[in-house]
Design an enzyme around this catalytic site. Sequence first.
Site, mmCIF file in Angstrom:
data_model
loop_
_atom_site.group_PDB
_atom_site.id
_atom_site.type_symbol
_atom_site.label_atom_id
_atom_site.label_comp_id
_atom_site.label_asym_id
_atom_site.label_seq_id
_atom_site.Cartn_x
_atom_site.Cartn_y
_atom_site.Cartn_z
ATOM 1 N N GLU A 75 44.363 39.170 46.097
ATOM 2 C CA GLU A 75 44.986 39.514 44.847
ATOM 3 C C GLU A 75 44.086 39.902 43.696
ATOM 4 O O GLU A 75 44.368 40.892 43.221
ATOM 5 C CB GLU A 75 46.019 38.353 44.250
ATOM 6 N N ASP A 76 42.790 39.403 43.498
ATOM 7 C CA ASP A 76 42.266 39.579 42.343
ATOM 8 C C ASP A 76 40.874 40.589 42.780
ATOM 9 O O ASP A 76 40.146 40.969 41.789
ATOM 10 C CB ASP A 76 41.849 38.469 41.577
#
Length: 714
Positions: A75-76
């Site tokens: 996600e990051d």
Amino acid sequence: MTIDGLLQKMAEAGIEHDPEVIRRVYAYAEAAHAGQKRDSGEDYIQHPLNVAAILVDMDMDATSIQAALLHDVVEDTGVTIDEIGELFGDKVKELVDGVTKLSRLSFQSKQEQQMENLRKMFLAMAHDLRVILIKLADRLHNMRTLKHLPEDKQRAIAKETLDIYAPLTHRLGMWKIKWEFEDLSLRYLEPQVYYELVDKVAMKRQERESYIREVSDILRNKLKELGIKAELQGRAKHFYSIYQKMLNQGKAFEEIYDLMALRVIVETIQDCYEVLGVVHTLWKPMPGRFKDYIAVPKSNMYQSLHTTVIGTNGEPLEIQIRTHEMHRTAEYGIAAHWQYKEKGPDDEELRGKIAWLRHLLEWQRDVKDADEFMENLKVGLFEDEVFVFTPRGDVKNLPAGSTPVDFAYSIHTHIGHQCVGAKVNGRLVPLDFPLKNGDIIQIITSKQGNGPSRDWLKFVKTTKAKNRIRQWLREQRREEFILLAKELLEKELRKQNLEVHENLKPDVLNDVAKRLGMVSMDDLLAAVGDGKITPGTVVSKIVGEKEPERKKAQTSVEKNLPRRAKHGVRVRGVEDLLVRFSRCCNPVPGDAIVGYITRGKGVAIHRVDCANIPMDSDARLIEVSWGDTEGDFYTVEIEIVADDRVNLLTDIMNAIAGLKLYISAARANTKKGQATISLRMEIGHLEVVQEAIRRIRKVAGVTRVYRASRGGRS
Ligand code: MN
């Protein structure tokens, strides 16, 4: 938290693992998050490390710990899920993928009735139970560090925790985490209430603690005397439950006496009952407050003996008695049973726990092989359901495989009937597109569409959609029957040289209907069209009712109308087949058409998109095309909606004057200043209809013009 700290924790908890693998995963996550900071100013890697540590407290397996360390990298950071798979294997990849997908959903919800669906969607999104547990640990660490976020975010996250996450932990029997979720949520949602409670609880804490100590000492000594090994804990009620009690029972803080409870943890079930006996001989039990959750466990498998006694200072005190194992179940619920997967398939206890899981999670699918289930820990939760969003963020719960049409009908029957297209997550999709969890669906409707298609029946999944489509098609067919009946009766009257117009007036037909035991004229006509009553029977009833008014001549309009075309359609090379045009869709040259072989009435010609082509008719459909239609005329009906005004009809008529068409019927209705006009016209080609529609659209006041999809009612 450091990686060494985490490894030490894992060793202490006795979790089977290879430290080198954990280190390798950690090094990878740390590199991926390098340079990222949390809102607290800490290095980002602290978050996954702490999430992993929470999972160690829950006795989760090494795969879960690895996934926890990696849970935010996809996600990051720039890392792909496939890369995770290549480096750390499919199991870790699946878990990280599951957590990532859950993170992308927003569960910020609207009304209470939506919450349950959101919670179910949450469970449905995670195919592996461990995904849910990792997500819960993730949320727990985020809640613990919430103070570093801006206030509006704090409130939104706290609300979501209280609405979605806390009830989930309740279901999963994870009380310890549930209480922490609730207390932390209260702190950010109702800070004033929260800190007041903290103060008040703290104020009398010493007094209460010494009371608990006093009771504990008495009990401990007595148990020692009897040779029962026991661990005693004073437990403070958590703030949120005090708050709830005050709200629900309208009590002041001072009226809530059971702020603390005494917990006795022993070795065996037998000890539990012995301790209970001792407690009841030492202090007087309060009637009606004893509960045996050992004999009758709660649905989430919580087990304990609960009793409330009047203690030494005359105040009630709740005492809970349970075994160590029951205690773990109570604290960590489902996660407490992680390690049991090691045991064999014949384990009675294991089977009970799986049954519990199933019950608990309202899992509907049959577990055929309990052992296999536990091994893979695939949770087939709600596999037969799909959860999707409306554009406003409401959740709809549909059977798996549902399509935009099912969704449309689930909102409203009209939306279903008028559905002409759909967007899923902003992209246009076909109407039979299978919906996936979390999709956002937008339905495109049109009042001028053809209505439901019988093709829809081939792909819709919900009973509601099926029923509504069938009902609509039935109604259409009934209308077709009614139209056909009028035609048949007209023919019959003419054959008998009877006056047509007067004899088909509604009051005449209604009367005949009643005499034949039917409710209305429409029922009578539908029966005639369906062939249940012959036109001759009806006509004889009409004639029998009043003096025959024989008229030789037909009205001049009828006489002068062009004959309805019967030819002009070619049927796949076959000449001279009996062809009739269906009155439901009134095809005209230029329309795409298809033939339907009727039983004994030749070939009925429909427009290809006509909803009235009987169902299951594929075998009886036949390819047809327009042939020479020069000089033939066809019936078509146009509907016009306009703001009513003087000379409206005249202007419309003037607009189409000069086109090669005959008006054979005109009908107008006015309601609340809005006029609906039906024009039935005889024309030679589709182009004429299209030109007529174009011209009528330009007439002042006209808001809508369209070709009626079914036959006109005259
Ligand atoms: Mn996270």
